[in-house]
Design an enzyme around this catalytic site. Sequence first.
Site, PDB file in Angstrom:
ATOM      1  N   ARG A 203      -9.927   5.912  -3.509  1.00 24.30           N
ATOM      2  CA  ARG A 203      -9.000   4.986  -2.842  1.00 24.30           C
ATOM      3  C   ARG A 203      -7.545   5.369  -3.107  1.00 24.30           C
ATOM      4  O   ARG A 203      -6.687   5.174  -2.250  1.00 24.30           O
ATOM      5  CB  ARG A 203      -9.268   3.557  -3.304  1.00 24.30           C
TER       6      ARG A 203
ATOM      7  N   ARG B 231       0.859  -1.188   0.000  1.00 25.96           N
ATOM      8  CA  ARG B 231       0.000   0.000   0.000  1.00 25.96           C
ATOM      9  C   ARG B 231       0.899   1.244   0.000  1.00 25.96           C
ATOM     10  O   ARG B 231       1.977   1.236   0.612  1.00 25.96           O
ATOM     11  CB  ARG B 231      -0.939  -0.003   1.205  1.00 25.96           C
TER      12      ARG B 231
ATOM     13  N   HIS C 129      -4.276   2.796  -1.906  1.00 29.10           N
ATOM     14  CA  HIS C 129      -4.070   1.932  -3.078  1.00 29.10           C
ATOM     15  C   HIS C 129      -3.287   2.677  -4.152  1.00 29.10           C
ATOM     16  O   HIS C 129      -3.396   3.902  -4.277  1.00 29.10           O
ATOM     17  CB  HIS C 129      -5.409   1.488  -3.680  1.00 29.10           C
TER      18      HIS C 129
ATOM     19  N   HIS D 237     -12.298  -2.653  -2.113  1.00 30.95           N
ATOM     20  CA  HIS D 237     -13.388  -1.692  -2.303  1.00 30.95           C
ATOM     21  C   HIS D 237     -13.785  -1.611  -3.773  1.00 30.95           C
ATOM     22  O   HIS D 237     -14.976  -1.636  -4.109  1.00 30.95           O
ATOM     23  CB  HIS D 237     -12.965  -0.304  -1.808  1.00 30.95           C
TER      24      HIS D 237
END
Length: 358
Positions: free
Chosen positions: A171, A82, A177, A118
């Site tokens: 995101r 991440r 991300h 997500h």
Amino acid sequence: SIKMDLLHSNGVLIIQHLQRDYRAYQDFLNFMSHVGDPRNIFSIYFPLWFQLNQVVGTKMIWVAVIGDWFNLIFKWILFGHRPYWWVQETMIYPNQSSPCLEQFPITCETGPGSPSGHAMGSSCVWYVMVTAALSYTVRWKDKSAVTLHRLTWSFLWSIFWIIQISVCISRVFIATHFPHQVILGVFAGILVAEAFEHTPAIQTASLRMYIKTNLFLFIFALGFYLSLKLLDIDLLWSVPKAKKWCANPDWINIDTTPFAGLVRNLGALFGLGLGINSEMFVTSCKGKNSCKISFRILCIAASLATLQLYNFVKIPTHTEYLFYFLSFCKSAAMPLTVVALVPYCVHSLMRTTEKKLN
């Protein structure tokens, strides 16, 4: 590794650009990140659709659960970093001058980053909803209706892509991300949803089939985890990284760990199977009141209101295994409430009212 570092560094530049130039849209992007939260499937989308169309509602849960299970397996295989921790540990930046990425309360996800859960959850459930809506218009035969169907098709798919792009940007904006991770998540979600367009057997699945499916998903995931652990590969490697580099320890939530998502989804699938195969479901949703619009509206309103109360139920996190058990029970209670408990109560109320009027 060099290509991946280049991909990540380009992703960091995009994140910096978004955080610098789209600051005014911060509230909207944070909201869209919440829209893409897979947990909304069980608390918002499913209660609405199940009362309108039980076939679509049932498919939605299956798609969400299997999609999130594949997401977990992919995360464990791909070992995706991440952004908010990668910039702190990579060696590609000279003189230790790592880029500064702003973090938010929803940034500190603890699982691996690829593919985005997500984005995958959002795309698969919205794909189910759009195809379900279009299935009503495709039956129209006259010329004007065909034109209306084409307009509806264009409108709904435009909405679909606007939502997916917004979720993806949100995101990336919060530095949870990289761009390639959300893109992979969107297309993986579409593939899972499309696969269930050709799987009608889920509509007639018995409780035994639900239990067998749950056991298979759990045993496979646990076996995969333990097998790699024996090879000295820790699939929970991302959790200490998240705890180390999260700007605020209070933002770390056990609910975002890989096994928490697995337990939550298995609970939802079990609750759906228990509800659909219950006498309360047969009595209410298969009875004469089930075709009445008033019955469906009351069920939707009561289901949404009841499920919001579940948000006030806080599961203790001091004991990990207790948390998983209670999370499973809470997740199972949600579809059971929508499928059986609420419709049965509404059915009984309407029947009592009809007797009084007679």
